[in-house]
Design a protein around this motif. Structure first.
Motif, PDB file in Angstrom:
ATOM      1  N   PRO A 224      62.629 -28.452  58.556  1.00  0.00           N
ATOM      2  CA  PRO A 224      61.950 -26.952  59.443  1.00  0.00           C
ATOM      3  C   PRO A 224      61.547 -26.123  58.480  1.00  0.00           C
TER       4      PRO A 224
ATOM      5  N   THR B 285      58.686 -22.148  58.518  1.00  0.00           N
ATOM      6  CA  THR B 285      58.543 -20.400  59.240  1.00  0.00           C
ATOM      7  C   THR B 285      57.743 -20.073  58.442  1.00  0.00           C
ATOM      8  N   LYS B 286      57.367 -20.123  57.115  1.00  0.00           N
ATOM      9  CA  LYS B 286      56.051 -19.390  56.679  1.00  0.00           C
ATOM     10  C   LYS B 286      54.704 -19.844  57.085  1.00  0.00           C
ATOM     11  N   ARG B 287      53.693 -18.737  57.647  1.00  0.00           N
ATOM     12  CA  ARG B 287      52.323 -19.415  58.009  1.00  0.00           C
ATOM     13  C   ARG B 287      51.607 -19.357  56.379  1.00  0.00           C
TER      14      ARG B 287
ATOM     15  N   LYS C 270      56.201 -25.191  67.126  1.00  0.00           N
ATOM     16  CA  LYS C 270      57.261 -23.908  67.253  1.00  0.00           C
ATOM     17  C   LYS C 270      57.697 -24.872  68.119  1.00  0.00           C
TER      18      LYS C 270
ATOM     19  N   GLU D  16      51.633 -16.509  66.414  1.00  0.00           N
ATOM     20  CA  GLU D  16      53.012 -17.192  67.153  1.00  0.00           C
ATOM     21  C   GLU D  16      53.771 -18.182  65.193  1.00  0.00           C
ATOM     22  N   THR D  17      55.095 -18.035  65.011  1.00  0.00           N
ATOM     23  CA  THR D  17      55.782 -18.260  63.841  1.00  0.00           C
ATOM     24  C   THR D  17      56.217 -19.958  64.074  1.00  0.00           C
TER      25      THR D  17
ATOM     26  N   THR E 288      58.602 -23.157  63.720  1.00  0.00           N
ATOM     27  CA  THR E 288      59.736 -24.197  63.337  1.00  0.00           C
ATOM     28  C   THR E 288      59.181 -24.720  62.915  1.00  0.00           C
ATOM     29  N   HIS E 289      58.356 -25.759  62.244  1.00  0.00           N
ATOM     30  CA  HIS E 289      58.833 -27.151  61.495  1.00  0.00           C
ATOM     31  C   HIS E 289      57.159 -27.119  60.897  1.00  0.00           C
TER      32      HIS E 289
END
Length: 315
Positions: free
Chosen positions: A150, A152-154, A198, A279-280, A282-283
């Protein structure tokens, strides 16, 4: 005049990026597992290594990630037809005051008269996720790899230290264990891959994903020394029009990867489409490997050293 000077100074000072070490990414802590192989193949005690808080584990127990370490490797305990065997292709190696990871492509054999006669090629691989032990067969080994964590960063880039040594063979080999060993066209190459996905799950337990970010680096030659702080940008969104796009390595579902769904079932991650650039995820999927061709394909002796694995963010 004062305001003008401040403005000029602000233009001249470039904001420094934020750099974060992936947990245990400095490769200085390792778990050592002592596993006793079956008597029919010699009954030797083998040392099997995992990246995690320094500890020694004695016993033939299936491994679970420890101490918050996100890392799994191709080092495994297998139990095929009642025979316990290990594979070790990722090793801790001394580097300066600490350690690095050495990933090697090797041949592994199990021979039991009248029962087993298996020779497989095993690449050294290190990835974020889990290995579901024990391995119970050589068919479809990727199903034992739970790929990704998991996240959620970019981040904007992946940064690490590396060294390579490529085998001299002009072609690779395929050794699956039960069929004859054959040549595969093309030189073996170490590879580094980062994907941001995502993911979501439907009511039947199927797992789907959009590709948010992509970074693939392939090494075509050996290095004489360490290359420190190599930094590779992560491309966001649909990259099929990018000049660096290579479908065979960067395309959607270019490799079949697996994960466990909410029901605890191992399922294929069905990567179906490109996400929008903003988009963000999830993994995070991140893998270092000494060979690029997938399971059982490579050249013995190919080696990739890795250290100080970090993510870079713009401030």
């Amino acid at each position: 005049i004062g305001l003008s000077l401040v403005f000029i100074l602000c233009i001249g000072v470039k904001a420094q990026p934020k750099v974060e070490m992936i947990p245990f990414g400095d490769m200085n802590q390792w778990i050592t597992r002592e596993i006793k192989e079956s008597g029919v193949i010699g009954g030797k005690k083998k040392l099997v290594y995992a990246v995690g808080p320094t500890e020694k584990i004695v016993g033939n127990e299936a491994y679970e990630n420890k101490g918050g370490s996100p890392w799994a490797t191709s080092n495994i305990m297998a139990r095929v037809m009642g025979v316990t065997k290990t594979n070790v292709s990722v090793f801790p190696e001394k580097r300066g005051d600490g350690y690095c990871a050495r990933l090697e492509t090797r041949m592994e054999s199990v021979k039991v008269l009248g029962l087993l006669d298996i020779t497989v090629l095993a690449a050294g691989s290190m990835y974020v996720g889990k290995m579901n032990e024990p391995i119970t067969g050589t068919k479809n080994p990727d199903q034992y790899l739970d790929m990704g964590i998991p996240f959620t960063k970019r981040p904007t880039a992946l940064r690490y230290d590396y060294k390579t040594k490529l085998a001299e063979r002009p072609n690779r080999i395929r050794a699956t264990g039960f069929s004859r060993i054959v040549d595969v066209e093309g030189k073996d190459r170490p590879i580094v891959l980062l994907l941001l996905q995502k993911r979501w799950e439907d009511e039947k337990g199927n797992v789907f994903a959009k590709r948010v970010g992509t970074m693939v680096e392939v090494y075509y030659g050996s290095t004489e020394a360490w290359v420190n702080d190599t930094t590779h940008n992560i491309l966001y969104g649909d990259i099929t029009k990018s000049p660096v796009y290579l479908e065979s390595m960067m395309g959607l579902q270019e490799t079949i990867r697996y994960t466990k769904n909410s029901k605890g079932e191992t399922v294929v991650i069905q990567e179906k489409e490109w996400a929008d650039e903003d988009e963000t995820p999830t993994h995070l999927v991140l893998q270092f490997a000494s060979s690029h061709g997938g399971a059982y394909i490579g050249s013995p002796g190919n080696t990739l050293w890795v250290d100080n694995v970090r993510l870079v963010y713009d401030e």
